[in-house]
Design an enzyme around this catalytic site. Structure first.
Site, PDB file in Angstrom:
ATOM      1  N   CYS A  77       3.852   4.744  -0.666  1.00 45.86           N
ATOM      2  CA  CYS A  77       3.146   3.487  -0.795  1.00 45.86           C
ATOM      3  C   CYS A  77       1.885   3.524  -1.865  1.00 45.86           C
ATOM      4  O   CYS A  77       2.218   4.216  -2.803  1.00 45.86           O
ATOM      5  CB  CYS A  77       2.595   3.297   0.694  1.00 45.86           C
ATOM      6  SG  CYS A  77       1.180   4.289   1.449  1.00 45.86           S
ATOM      7  N   ARG A 104       0.567   4.236   5.438  1.00 45.73           N
ATOM      8  CA  ARG A 104       1.710   3.889   5.774  1.00 45.73           C
ATOM      9  C   ARG A 104       2.804   5.255   5.247  1.00 45.73           C
ATOM     10  O   ARG A 104       3.551   5.469   6.192  1.00 45.73           O
ATOM     11  CB  ARG A 104       2.451   2.666   4.893  1.00 45.73           C
ATOM     12  CG  ARG A 104       1.905   1.473   5.422  1.00 45.73           C
ATOM     13  CD  ARG A 104       2.166   0.320   4.464  1.00 45.73           C
ATOM     14  NE  ARG A 104       1.561   0.530   3.203  1.00 45.73           N
ATOM     15  CZ  ARG A 104       1.519  -0.535   2.123  1.00 45.73           C
ATOM     16  NH1 ARG A 104       2.307  -1.475   2.252  1.00 45.73           N
ATOM     17  NH2 ARG A 104       1.224  -0.260   1.128  1.00 45.73           N
ATOM     18  N   ASP A 150       0.309  -3.654   4.015  1.00 50.77           N
ATOM     19  CA  ASP A 150      -0.752  -2.724   4.287  1.00 50.77           C
ATOM     20  C   ASP A 150      -1.659  -2.748   5.177  1.00 50.77           C
ATOM     21  O   ASP A 150      -2.348  -3.864   5.074  1.00 50.77           O
ATOM     22  CB  ASP A 150      -1.118  -2.304   2.813  1.00 50.77           C
ATOM     23  CG  ASP A 150      -2.155  -1.306   2.453  1.00 50.77           C
ATOM     24  OD1 ASP A 150      -2.097  -0.418   3.480  1.00 50.77           O
ATOM     25  OD2 ASP A 150      -2.382  -1.045   1.121  1.00 50.77           O
TER      26      ASP A 150
END
Length: 144
Positions: A9, A15, A117
Site C-alpha cells: 500500500c 492496509r 485508505d
C-alpha cells in the site's frame, strides 16, 4: 504455487500490514511467507493503532510490525504482489517492470475491488477497510 507473497500500500501502517497479518494467520502451517511494504512507507513506524486494534479484536497480534519501504529486492523476491488500489499497480509498473504480471489487486476476485485508505480517518473507515481486506484475503487464500 506462490511461495512469497508481498502486500503493498502507501505507508505500510494500515492496509498492507492488516492484509499481511490476516493472510499469514490464514496460511498458518503452510510454507508460504507473507510480507508487506509501502510505496511511500512511514519507515520504522508501528501499525496504526486502529488497524492494530481491529486485528487484536480478531485474535491477531500485529504489534511487531514496523513499516518498510518497498524496494527492488522485495519485488524480485515476491512470487505474488497484492495491492490495494489500481494506482498502486501503475506505480509498481513504473518502479519495476519485474512487478508486471505478478501484481494484482487484493480485491481481484471481488471484481477488482479497491480498498480505500483509512489513514487519519475514523474507526468506521478502518472497519470498512478491514472487511474489504478480510474478503480479499479469503478469496486469495483459495488460490494460494
Amino acid at each position: 504455487m506462490f511461495d512469497k507473497v508481498l502486500i503493498v500500500c502507501i505507508g505500510n501502517i494500515c492496509r498492507s500490514p492488516t492484509a499481511e497479518y490476516l493472510l499469514r494467520d490464514r496460511l498458518r502451517g503452510r510454507a508460504t511467507t507473507v510480507g508487506s511494504a509501502g510505496l511511500a512507507a512511514l519507515e520504522g513506524k508501528p501499525i496504526d493503532p486502529l488497524a492494530g486494534a481491529l486485528l487484536a479484536e480478531h485474535g491477531i497480534d500485529a504489534s511487531a510490525h514496523r513499516a518498510r519501504q518497498l524496494d527492488g529486492d522485495a519485488i524480485l523476491a515476491a512470487d505474488l504482489i497484492l495491492v490495494m488500489q489500481r494506482a498502486h499497480l501503475a506505480s509498481l509498473a513504473r518502479y519495476s517492470p519485474h512487478a508486471v504480471g505478478r501484481a494484482f489487486l487484493l480485491g481481484k476476485w471481488q471484481g477488482d475491488r479497491e480498498v480505500p485508505d483509512p489513514y487519519r480517518k475514523d474507526r468506521d473507515a478502518f472497519e470498512r477497510a478491514y472487511r474489504l481486506i478480510e474478503a480479499g484475503v479469503a478469496a486469495w487464500q483459495q488460490h494460494l
